[in-house]
Design a protein around this motif. Structure first.
Motif, PDB file in Angstrom:
ATOM      1  N   ASP A 103      -4.805   3.129   0.352  1.00 31.48           N
ATOM      2  CA  ASP A 103      -5.299   2.326   1.466  1.00 31.48           C
ATOM      3  C   ASP A 103      -6.226   1.294   0.881  1.00 31.48           C
ATOM      4  O   ASP A 103      -7.229   1.646   0.245  1.00 31.48           O
ATOM      5  CB  ASP A 103      -6.058   3.211   2.462  1.00 31.48           C
ATOM      6  CG  ASP A 103      -5.114   3.982   3.369  1.00 31.48           C
ATOM      7  OD1 ASP A 103      -4.293   3.342   4.057  1.00 31.48           O
ATOM      8  OD2 ASP A 103      -5.190   5.227   3.387  1.00 31.48           O
ATOM      9  N   GLN A 133       0.844  -1.214   0.000  1.00 29.45           N
ATOM     10  CA  GLN A 133       0.000   0.000   0.000  1.00 29.45           C
ATOM     11  C   GLN A 133       0.874   1.256   0.000  1.00 29.45           C
ATOM     12  O   GLN A 133       0.541   2.263  -0.638  1.00 29.45           O
ATOM     13  CB  GLN A 133      -0.932  -0.013   1.213  1.00 29.45           C
ATOM     14  CG  GLN A 133      -2.012  -1.072   1.086  1.00 29.45           C
ATOM     15  CD  GLN A 133      -2.790  -1.273   2.386  1.00 29.45           C
ATOM     16  OE1 GLN A 133      -3.730  -0.540   2.668  1.00 29.45           O
ATOM     17  NE2 GLN A 133      -2.384  -2.246   3.183  1.00 29.45           N
ATOM     18  N   GLY A 151      -6.976  -0.678   5.210  1.00 31.39           N
ATOM     19  CA  GLY A 151      -5.991   0.396   5.064  1.00 31.39           C
ATOM     20  C   GLY A 151      -4.618   0.064   5.611  1.00 31.39           C
ATOM     21  O   GLY A 151      -4.409  -0.931   6.305  1.00 31.39           O
TER      22      GLY A 151
END
Ligand code: FE2
Length: 465
Positions: A41, A35, A47
């Motif tokens: 996210d 990420q 996330g």
């Protein structure tokens, strides 16, 4: 965006083993890293922050997990051990853990690099990441931390070459390979190799249309080569691909705004500011988003647009960062927000804080603040006080040093525009001459620029003997 996360065995097989017995920690390391590299996210993983917390919950003694968490804290949010005792403790805990374990030398170097960065020694941290890459060219964390740091330092050549020299070690089927093309393309763009940059970025986008950093390179190429209409078309045509990359989306909208400002479409630019940039900056509180918002408002202000009370929310966010001094680049944009709401008290306090940082601070940013940052801030204040001659005299001698504050050519162009506006508004004859010269220089570099043309018209309207 989701992929099969690598477990302990997979990391070892890849050539970058992780010292932990927890497979869960290894997988969440991969998820967090992925990420970070992709600027997003992942909602299916709740996330990046959740993955990072879960990784250290799975193995609280996972040193590379602490490296990743602390590295993201210092590089991503601009925290520093100078002001932040919680961070100092986290860095100390990471070092203690590293001392108690049998780690690879690669892992030990990661610990040292993050510690140096947290102390403000960005260039020294980059040297360590490069020493990791010499033996471990597949270590994408070292690569990305160095890439981001070179960007903060204005080291464009290093940003390009750091990726170029490791690319032959990578194969297209390796995880995250496509993102390397995005990073390489940006280094190519910042070293003015526009056709190569665009070709590489478009290759990155062929592999992964959601690669917001490759999108960002194309946006830069369009900006630097004066292809504003194509830029607007490209950003609107691909918006669905990059807008979901929340860590970079605000910045890509900022690029979209620049094309509109260039074309004099101020209402369109304000539309993007109001619908995307300001809400994103307000919600995320991220410094990158805030500086973009300040930058775009300041550019519109220089263009003569009344941005009304749009500074207020940014001021509320920025005022708590007036003593940070992580990057000069951030400081000048924070100052813009203080000037935007006309808070002279906080402005004076910030300037005192900057002088104290020069006197007692250390690290790369202390030196850059002393050589160029303080003068830049003084120039902004002089302009705000309508002392345009003083603003010109402050900015002109340092203009070729502005590159050291980091960021991109497009971001630093605010300083070029600032000098031209100050010189045009100055009461001094020689400054009007200077403005014309600066504009000719600008036109020679980027012939297709309606913004430059408008300024040339203004300059020519001033009577010069
Ligand atoms: Fe950019």
């Amino acid at each position: 965006m989701h992929q099969a996360w690598r477990d302990s065995q997979a990391w070892t097989k890849f050539g970058t083993p992780l010292s932990t017995t927890s497979n869960e920690a290894c997988k969440l390391f991969d998820a967090t890293l992925t990420q970070y590299i992709g600027w997003y996210d992942d909602p299916s993983m709740q996330g990046m922050g959740t993955c990072c917390d879960g990784m250290l919950k799975a193995d609280p003694h996972f040193v590379m997990g602490h490296v990743l968490k602390n590295g993201l804290n210092v590089l991503g949010t601009g925290r520093t051990t100078r002001l932040d005792s919680d961070l100092s403790r986290d860095i100390q805990d990471m070092e203690d853990l590293a001392l108690r374990q049998k780690l690879t030398s690669r892992e030990q170097k990661h610990v040292e690099a993050v510690k140096l960065w947290a102390e403000g020694e960005m260039a020294k941290a980059c040297d360590i990441w490069e020493s990791i890459l010499l033996y471990n060219p597949l270590d994408i964390l070292a690569l990305k931390f160095a890439h981001d740091s070179y960007f903060f330092l204005g080291f464009s050549t290093q940003m390009r070459d750091s990726i170029g020299r490791i690319l032959p070690h990578w194969k297209p089927d390796m995880p995250l390979y496509g993102y390397l093309l995005g990073m390489h393309s940006f280094g190519l763009e910042e070293t003015n190799l526009y056709p190569e940059a665009e070709k590489t970025a478009r290759k990155g986008l062929e592999i992964n249309p959601n690669d917001a950093w490759s999108t960002h390179t194309v946006a830069h190429v369009m900006e630097m080569t004066g292809r504003q209409d194509e830029g607007i078309q490209f950003m609107s045509g691909t918006e669905k691909d990059w807008a979901k990359c929340g860590l970079l989306a605000c910045h890509n909208y900022w690029h979209w705004c620049l094309y509109n400002i260039e074309k004099g479409n101020h209402e369109e630019a304000l539309g993007i500011v109001d619908s995307q940039i300001l809400p994103r900056a307000k919600n995320s509180g991220a410094m990158l988003d805030n500086v973009d918002a300040c930058s775009v408002l300041y550019r519109l202000k220089m263009e003569g647009v009344n941005v009304k009370d749009r500074w207020q929310d940014l001021y509320e966010i920025c005022r708590s960062h007036t003593d940070d001094h992580i990057l000069v680049f951030n400081d000048i944009h924070i100052l813009m927000s203080l000037l935007g709401v006309e808070d002279k008290t906080v402005t004076h306090k910030m300037m005192d804080s900057i002088r104290e940082f020069i006197r007692a601070g250390k690290g790369d940013n202390r030196d850059i603040t002393a050589s160029v940052g303080l003068t830049l801030c003084e120039a902004l204040i002089a302009y705000d006080d309508e002392d345009y001659a003083k603003a010109t005299e402050l900015m002109y001698p340092i203009r070729y040093k502005v590159v050291t504050i980091g960021g991109s050519h497009a971001q630093r162009d605010l300083c070029n525009q600032f000098l031209i506006h100050a010189a045009l508004k100055s009461t001094k004859h020689e400054h009007h001459k200077l403005a014309r010269h600066l504009l000719m220089e600008r036109k020679a570099l980027k012939p297709c620029s309606p913004l430059t043309d408008r300024l040339i018209e203004r300059a020519m309207a001033i009577h010069i003997e």
